[in-house]
Design a protein around this motif. Structure first.
Motif, PDB file in Angstrom:
ATOM      1  N   MET A  39       0.830  -1.204   0.000  1.00 32.43           N
ATOM      2  CA  MET A  39       0.000   0.000   0.000  1.00 32.43           C
ATOM      3  C   MET A  39       0.868   1.260   0.000  1.00 32.43           C
ATOM      4  O   MET A  39       0.464   2.284  -0.560  1.00 32.43           O
ATOM      5  N   GLN A  40       2.042   1.191   0.593  1.00 33.91           N
ATOM      6  CA  GLN A  40       2.958   2.338   0.520  1.00 33.91           C
ATOM      7  C   GLN A  40       3.281   2.671  -0.931  1.00 33.91           C
ATOM      8  O   GLN A  40       3.390   3.840  -1.300  1.00 33.91           O
ATOM      9  N   LYS A  41       3.409   1.645  -1.762  1.00 33.87           N
ATOM     10  CA  LYS A  41       3.696   1.861  -3.184  1.00 33.87           C
ATOM     11  C   LYS A  41       2.511   2.506  -3.889  1.00 33.87           C
ATOM     12  O   LYS A  41       2.687   3.342  -4.781  1.00 33.87           O
ATOM     13  N   VAL A  42       1.302   2.116  -3.500  1.00 29.80           N
ATOM     14  CA  VAL A  42       0.106   2.707  -4.112  1.00 29.80           C
ATOM     15  C   VAL A  42      -0.066   4.151  -3.646  1.00 29.80           C
ATOM     16  O   VAL A  42      -0.382   5.041  -4.454  1.00 29.80           O
ATOM     17  N   PHE A  43       0.141   4.394  -2.360  1.00 35.95           N
ATOM     18  CA  PHE A  43       0.083   5.756  -1.834  1.00 35.95           C
ATOM     19  C   PHE A  43       1.255   6.603  -2.348  1.00 35.95           C
ATOM     20  O   PHE A  43       1.198   7.827  -2.287  1.00 35.95           O
ATOM     21  N   LYS A  44       2.316   5.938  -2.800  1.00 36.05           N
ATOM     22  CA  LYS A  44       3.565   6.607  -3.175  1.00 36.05           C
ATOM     23  C   LYS A  44       4.082   7.433  -1.997  1.00 36.05           C
ATOM     24  O   LYS A  44       4.219   8.654  -2.056  1.00 36.05           O
ATOM     25  N   THR A  45       4.375   6.696  -0.910  1.00 36.16           N
ATOM     26  CA  THR A  45       4.789   7.355   0.325  1.00 36.16           C
ATOM     27  C   THR A  45       5.788   6.514   1.090  1.00 36.16           C
ATOM     28  O   THR A  45       5.818   5.279   0.959  1.00 36.16           O
ATOM     29  N   LYS A  46       6.584   7.197   1.898  1.00 32.65           N
ATOM     30  CA  LYS A  46       7.438   6.533   2.874  1.00 32.65           C
ATOM     31  C   LYS A  46       6.823   6.606   4.266  1.00 32.65           C
ATOM     32  O   LYS A  46       7.401   6.096   5.233  1.00 32.65           O
ATOM     33  N   ASN A  47       5.662   7.244   4.361  1.00 34.35           N
ATOM     34  CA  ASN A  47       4.976   7.363   5.649  1.00 34.35           C
ATOM     35  C   ASN A  47       4.436   6.017   6.109  1.00 34.35           C
ATOM     36  O   ASN A  47       4.292   5.081   5.320  1.00 34.35           O
ATOM     37  N   ASP A  48       4.109   5.937   7.402  1.00 32.20           N
ATOM     38  CA  ASP A  48       3.510   4.723   7.945  1.00 32.20           C
ATOM     39  C   ASP A  48       2.137   4.492   7.322  1.00 32.20           C
ATOM     40  O   ASP A  48       1.348   5.433   7.169  1.00 32.20           O
ATOM     41  N   VAL A  49       1.853   3.241   6.987  1.00 34.80           N
ATOM     42  CA  VAL A  49       0.543   2.853   6.475  1.00 34.80           C
ATOM     43  C   VAL A  49      -0.071   1.829   7.419  1.00 34.80           C
ATOM     44  O   VAL A  49       0.597   0.879   7.842  1.00 34.80           O
ATOM     45  N   MET A  50      -1.333   2.033   7.760  1.00 32.98           N
ATOM     46  CA  MET A  50      -2.104   1.089   8.572  1.00 32.98           C
ATOM     47  C   MET A  50      -3.375   0.726   7.826  1.00 32.98           C
ATOM     48  O   MET A  50      -3.811   1.459   6.947  1.00 32.98           O
ATOM     49  N   VAL A  51      -3.960  -0.386   8.202  1.00 37.44           N
ATOM     50  CA  VAL A  51      -5.258  -0.769   7.657  1.00 37.44           C
ATOM     51  C   VAL A  51      -6.250  -0.759   8.818  1.00 37.44           C
ATOM     52  O   VAL A  51      -6.093  -1.504   9.786  1.00 37.44           O
ATOM     53  N   ILE A  52      -7.242   0.111   8.721  1.00 31.99           N
ATOM     54  CA  ILE A  52      -8.206   0.317   9.800  1.00 31.99           C
ATOM     55  C   ILE A  52      -9.521  -0.389   9.432  1.00 31.99           C
ATOM     56  O   ILE A  52     -10.067  -0.143   8.353  1.00 31.99           O
ATOM     57  N   PRO A  53     -10.052  -1.247  10.290  1.00 33.21           N
ATOM     58  CA  PRO A  53     -11.269  -1.990   9.950  1.00 33.21           C
ATOM     59  C   PRO A  53     -12.543  -1.178  10.194  1.00 33.21           C
ATOM     60  O   PRO A  53     -13.335  -1.475  11.102  1.00 33.21           O
ATOM     61  N   ILE A  54     -12.741  -0.156   9.356  1.00 35.56           N
ATOM     62  CA  ILE A  54     -13.898   0.726   9.485  1.00 35.56           C
ATOM     63  C   ILE A  54     -14.366   1.146   8.098  1.00 35.56           C
ATOM     64  O   ILE A  54     -13.621   1.047   7.128  1.00 35.56           O
ATOM     65  N   PRO A  55     -15.611   1.641   7.981  1.00 30.88           N
ATOM     66  CA  PRO A  55     -16.071   2.167   6.692  1.00 30.88           C
ATOM     67  C   PRO A  55     -15.376   3.481   6.357  1.00 30.88           C
ATOM     68  O   PRO A  55     -14.795   4.136   7.234  1.00 30.88           O
ATOM     69  N   GLY A  56     -15.457   3.869   5.097  1.00 30.32           N
ATOM     70  CA  GLY A  56     -14.745   5.050   4.635  1.00 30.32           C
ATOM     71  C   GLY A  56     -15.098   6.322   5.378  1.00 30.32           C
ATOM     72  O   GLY A  56     -14.215   7.119   5.731  1.00 30.32           O
ATOM     73  N   GLN A  57     -16.382   6.538   5.615  1.00 28.50           N
ATOM     74  CA  GLN A  57     -16.790   7.771   6.279  1.00 28.50           C
ATOM     75  C   GLN A  57     -16.204   7.877   7.686  1.00 28.50           C
ATOM     76  O   GLN A  57     -15.794   8.955   8.133  1.00 28.50           O
ATOM     77  N   LEU A  58     -16.120   6.745   8.377  1.00 24.93           N
ATOM     78  CA  LEU A  58     -15.547   6.767   9.719  1.00 24.93           C
ATOM     79  C   LEU A  58     -14.041   6.987   9.661  1.00 24.93           C
ATOM     80  O   LEU A  58     -13.459   7.588  10.575  1.00 24.93           O
ATOM     81  N   TRP A 175       2.916  15.377  -3.068  1.00 23.13           N
ATOM     82  CA  TRP A 175       1.859  16.379  -2.900  1.00 23.13           C
ATOM     83  C   TRP A 175       1.789  16.945  -1.490  1.00 23.13           C
ATOM     84  O   TRP A 175       0.892  17.725  -1.174  1.00 23.13           O
ATOM     85  N   ASN A 176       2.686  16.532  -0.600  1.00 20.41           N
ATOM     86  CA  ASN A 176       2.691  17.043   0.788  1.00 20.41           C
ATOM     87  C   ASN A 176       1.425  16.671   1.556  1.00 20.41           C
ATOM     88  O   ASN A 176       0.854  17.494   2.275  1.00 20.41           O
ATOM     89  N   VAL A 177       0.986  15.426   1.405  1.00 19.97           N
ATOM     90  CA  VAL A 177      -0.201  14.951   2.118  1.00 19.97           C
ATOM     91  C   VAL A 177       0.231  14.363   3.461  1.00 19.97           C
ATOM     92  O   VAL A 177       1.005  13.400   3.515  1.00 19.97           O
ATOM     93  N   ASP A 178      -0.280  14.931   4.541  1.00 15.88           N
ATOM     94  CA  ASP A 178       0.053  14.420   5.875  1.00 15.88           C
ATOM     95  C   ASP A 178      -0.792  13.216   6.268  1.00 15.88           C
ATOM     96  O   ASP A 178      -0.324  12.332   6.987  1.00 15.88           O
ATOM     97  N   TYR A 179      -2.033  13.216   5.832  1.00 10.73           N
ATOM     98  CA  TYR A 179      -2.977  12.158   6.232  1.00 10.73           C
ATOM     99  C   TYR A 179      -3.766  11.771   4.978  1.00 10.73           C
ATOM    100  O   TYR A 179      -4.614  12.521   4.509  1.00 10.73           O
ATOM    101  N   ALA A 180      -3.448  10.608   4.404  1.00  9.47           N
ATOM    102  CA  ALA A 180      -4.116  10.146   3.192  1.00  9.47           C
ATOM    103  C   ALA A 180      -5.020   8.971   3.525  1.00  9.47           C
ATOM    104  O   ALA A 180      -4.601   8.026   4.208  1.00  9.47           O
ATOM    105  N   ILE A 181      -6.243   9.038   3.049  1.00 14.26           N
ATOM    106  CA  ILE A 181      -7.253   8.021   3.357  1.00 14.26           C
ATOM    107  C   ILE A 181      -7.589   7.253   2.086  1.00 14.26           C
ATOM    108  O   ILE A 181      -8.032   7.830   1.090  1.00 14.26           O
ATOM    109  N   GLY A 182      -7.365   5.946   2.104  1.00 13.95           N
ATOM    110  CA  GLY A 182      -7.685   5.102   0.968  1.00 13.95           C
ATOM    111  C   GLY A 182      -8.966   4.308   1.203  1.00 13.95           C
ATOM    112  O   GLY A 182      -9.751   4.613   2.096  1.00 13.95           O
TER     113      GLY A 182
END
Length: 364
Positions: A39-58, A175-182
């Motif tokens: 997912m880091q490759k898809v986000f194109k980031t070196k930032n930490d990536v987590m997978v959160i078990p919630i719907p998108g709006q949450l 793009w200087n994104v601090d918090y990206a939501i997939g």
């Protein structure tokens, strides 16, 4: 052919039939770590990536809860139903939303953002939210220029890429994104129930200073940080149980996306969008979205409220094809057709257009 959830690839569905993994242990840690690394490759980031078990709006509300304190201003680029929902989320936690409103079918401009930001006395540490792809209107925006300006002002940048990731280019670090939501089950083609998010070092520092002030333990990023730091050794880098089969399916979907090649995948989605919009126009339907903001994962066309519902019902009844209706102020005024993941293919687009060509004369 709705703008999510999309129809998963057969290979992804096959992963759901595998034995269920426990949500901890060495084998699970290997699966989870591989998924977040891809997912880091898809986000194109070196930032930490987590997978959160919630719907998108949450997942979007989680960002607001962690970054907006009671009484704080938060800037929200509002150009449709889902961006407007962020305003409601900020209000719910006691923040002070500053809407930057664009016309429906369009996206925010740098000048609009500058005007709003410059009108505030001090924006350092305050957040700005942008929805990369607004599925209620079919408008997509590249946030790079806006976020570059906001970072110079010391702001925290949040990008809702729920209906874009995997189908529209996303460059988190550039793009200087601090918090990206997939999201798992739109253009990525996974199964709904798990949201990957990418979090910058700056966000971690902000939430650490707010420890104990968020009215949730599950949604508090500090809980996730603690689990990563203290529980990864026994294979539990998250503060909750996880829908392991859904994440195994996500791993397969992401691996397929990377195997296809992200640039090739983005071109496929763009081609599907152009083909569908051209076909809708040939059928006499007017595209709702301003051409400067055309989305590659969803197309929105104007319809008459007198036959909107009948059109969509006939497509399901006669051809087993589902498209979506309008939302909020556009209810009954537009149809929304998704072309994301598996549905972003020539044959799917042409099948949908052929069905519309048969149904439209019968309902108009």
């Amino acid at each position: 052919m709705i703008p999510g959830p999309s129809e998963p690839e057969p290979e992804v569905l096959a992963e759901l039939s595998l034995p269920i993994l426990p949500h901890y242990g060495a084998k699970w840690l290997a699966v989870y770590s591989e998924t977040t690394a891809m997912m880091q490759k898809v986000f194109k980031t070196k930032n930490d990536v987590m997978v959160i078990p919630i719907p998108g709006q949450l997942a979007v509300e989680m960002a607001a809860m962690n970054l907006v304190s009671k009484g704080d201003e938060a800037f929200i680029c509002s150009n449709g139903l889902f961006s407007t929902a962020i305003i409601d989320s900020v209000k719910a936690i006691g923040g002070k939303p500053v809407p930057i409103v664009s016309e429906l079918g369009m996206g925010p401009t740098l000048d609009q953002v500058k005007a709003a930001v410059d009108a505030s006395k001090d924006v350092s540490g305050k957040s700005i939210f942008i929805v990369q792809n607004e599925t209620s209107t079919g408008a997509a925006v590249n946030p790079a220029e806006i976020f570059r300006y906001c970072k110079k002002k010391g702001m925290i940048t949040v990008l809702d890429s729920i209906s874009a990731i995997g189908g529209i280019d996303l460059r988190t670090d550039e793009w200087n994104v601090d918090y990206a939501i997939g999201y798992s089950s739109k253009a990525l083609g996974g199964v709904n129930g798990a949201d990957p998010i990418a979090v910058s070092k700056e966000v971690w520092e902000i939430v650490a200073r707010r420890k104990g002030k968020i009215h949730s333990t599950f949604l508090d990023l500090n809980s996730w940080r603690e689990a990563i730091d203290e529980d990864s050794s026994w294979g539990h880098p998250h503060p909750t149980s996880m829908p392991t089969s859904v994440i195994v399916a996500l791993r397969k979907a992401v691996s397929m996306a990377l195997e296809e090649g992200l640039e090739a995948r983005y071109r496929r989605h763009a081609d599907a969008g152009k083909e569908l919009k051209a076909g809708l126009t040939e059928l006499g339907l007017e595209i709702f979205t301003d051409p400067r903001y055309y989305s590659n994962t969803v197309s929105v066309a104007k319809v008459d409220s007198k036959w909107d519902a009948q059109l969509r019902q006939r497509l399901v009844t006669d051809y087993n094809i589902m498209i979506a209706g309008g939302l909020g102020p556009l209810k009954g005024k537009v149809i929304r057709i998704g072309h994301m993941g598996r549905s972003a293919r020539h044959e799917n687009v042409q099948l949908t257009l052929a069905a519309l060509a048969q149904v439209l004369p019968k309902v108009r």
